[in-house]
Scaffold this active site. Structure first.
Site, PDB file in Angstrom:
ATOM      1  N   GLY A 102     -10.709   7.548  -1.978  1.00  0.00           N
ATOM      2  CA  GLY A 102     -12.060   7.121  -1.662  1.00  0.00           C
ATOM      3  C   GLY A 102     -12.923   8.259  -1.144  1.00  0.00           C
ATOM      4  O   GLY A 102     -12.449   9.364  -0.874  1.00  0.00           O
ATOM      5  N   CYS A 159      -0.165  -1.394   8.913  1.00  0.00           N
ATOM      6  CA  CYS A 159      -0.120  -0.179   8.102  1.00  0.00           C
ATOM      7  C   CYS A 159      -0.491   1.041   8.928  1.00  0.00           C
ATOM      8  O   CYS A 159       0.154   2.087   8.840  1.00  0.00           O
ATOM      9  CB  CYS A 159      -1.049  -0.322   6.900  1.00  0.00           C
ATOM     10  SG  CYS A 159      -0.941   1.062   5.740  1.00  0.00           S
ATOM     11  N   CYS A 197      -4.753  -4.330   0.181  1.00  0.00           N
ATOM     12  CA  CYS A 197      -4.436  -3.488  -0.976  1.00  0.00           C
ATOM     13  C   CYS A 197      -3.398  -4.099  -1.895  1.00  0.00           C
ATOM     14  O   CYS A 197      -3.480  -3.939  -3.113  1.00  0.00           O
ATOM     15  CB  CYS A 197      -4.000  -2.093  -0.516  1.00  0.00           C
ATOM     16  SG  CYS A 197      -2.458  -2.051   0.438  1.00  0.00           S
TER      17      CYS A 197
END
Length: 353
Positions: free
Chosen positions: A10, A101, A197
């Protein structure tokens, strides 16, 4: 000085890499492989582990003259993030996999990899700030309130903060994209990722079926007095505050007010039944490394997009606390995080019981 740049593909992490180079760091780019898309039954496109994302990250690294590596953390991701995701829904809680995460993958596994590579710091594209005050490192909100990600970073330790940098924290999103255009990054206009995700289509029940082999078990819808209203599709198909896709219709709008995995029941009620002032917070973490021993006044929020609200946090031992808001809050949801703030500074947080 050497920095390991976590590059998702990104624009934020791309600009973070550029800014660290400008500060004189020798930068190494890396992209984490968290799962194999085909094994999850999802497309290779539009997720943070797609081949396109790896190529976007590698392209920026090449453009900046940086080495780029792909690190396979799929086993760690499966054991820490996906497993908790499945278990939470199975037991009637609603998890926040981004918090897991960050805690277990980015700032444990990847952080350790940075140390092994001899890097002075780990750099990510998170919108948050790290400062030092009175001999302690503090985590603060990003200057761009609309992009602030401090909520999902409350588990960071003093050691991690000392060796982490968030270049995006002082920038607005528009400034980030302008820098990317100015330096001709191929991902300058790339949209931000919005979904979990590994659940890019938003169908988390289907994901749980695929990942955990768990099938929802129908049970009873109850009203707040315990009377049966109908049959639900399975506890894991619902979350607190939900009113759409209940699978049954009622004369007046009903909301999910409670989930009981042990009895396999889903409690429904009117909107006002969702509001409460109190919650128990477990697995507490304090950024300073020092847990308070007396009640503290602060602001708190129990959802990522919520504005912080005044509350009192009363410790109940080393890892638990009672959270009491001044005003009732809507849909306090077990499994989500409660995060505490003093102005722009994150004090800490924990999991809603």
């Amino acid at each position: 000085m050497k920095a390991l740049i976590a590059m998702s593909g990104g624009v934020d992490s791309a600009v973070a890499a550029y800014l660290m180079q400008q500060k004189g760091y020798h930068c190494i780019g890396c992209t984490m492989k968290l799962y194999h898309n085909e094994e999850l039954g999802i497309s290779r496109a539009h997720t943070c582990c797609s081949l396109d994302d790896v190529e976007d990250a590698r392209s920026v690294a090449y453009h900046l003259g940086m080495p780029h590596y792909v690190f396979n953390f799929s086993d760690t991701f499966r054991e820490t993030v996906i497993r908790n995701f499945i278990e939470s829904y199975r037991t009637g809680r609603t998890p926040n996999p981004c918090i897991d995460c960050n805690r277990y993958v980015k700032f444990e596994a990847l952080y350790e990899r940075a140390r092994v590579l001899g890097c002075d710091c780990l750099v990510t594209g998170h919108y948050a700030r790290i400062e030092r005050e009175k001999g302690k490192f503090v985590l603060k909100k990003a200057l761009d309130a609309s992009k602030d990600q401090s909520y999902v970073l409350y588990s960071l330790t003093q050691e991690q903060l000392a060796h982490t940098q968030f270049p995006m924290g002082a920038l607005r999103k528009a400034e980030v994209r302008e820098l990317a255009r100015e330096h001709q990054f191929g991902n300058a206009e790339k949209p931000d990722s919005q979904d979990i995700c590994f659940v890019p289509d938003g169908d988390y029940v289907a994901a749980i079926r695929r990942l955990g082999g768990i099938e929802p078990v129908p049970g009873d819808f109850l009203d707040i007095e315990g009377n049966k209203l109908g049959t639900h599709r399975g506890v894991l198909c619902y979350t607190i505050g939900q009113h759409r896709h209940l699978g049954v219709s009622f004369p007046e709008r009903q909301y999910v007010c409670g989930l009981c995995a042990e009895k396999n029941t889903v409690t429904l009620g009117p909107a006002e039944a969702l509001y409460s002032k109190t919650a128990t917070v477990t697995e507490l973490h304090w950024i300073s490394g020092e847990a308070p021993t007396v009640p503290i006044r602060c602001k708190a929020k129990v959802r990522y997009r919520q504005t912080e609200q005044w509350a009192t946090v009363t410790p109940r031992g080393a890892a638990d606390a009672e959270l009491v808001f001044d005003e009732p809050q809507r849909a306090i949801t077990p499994g989500q995080a409660a995060v505490f703030y003093d102005g722009d500074t994150v004090l800490g947080g924990g999991t809603l019981a």
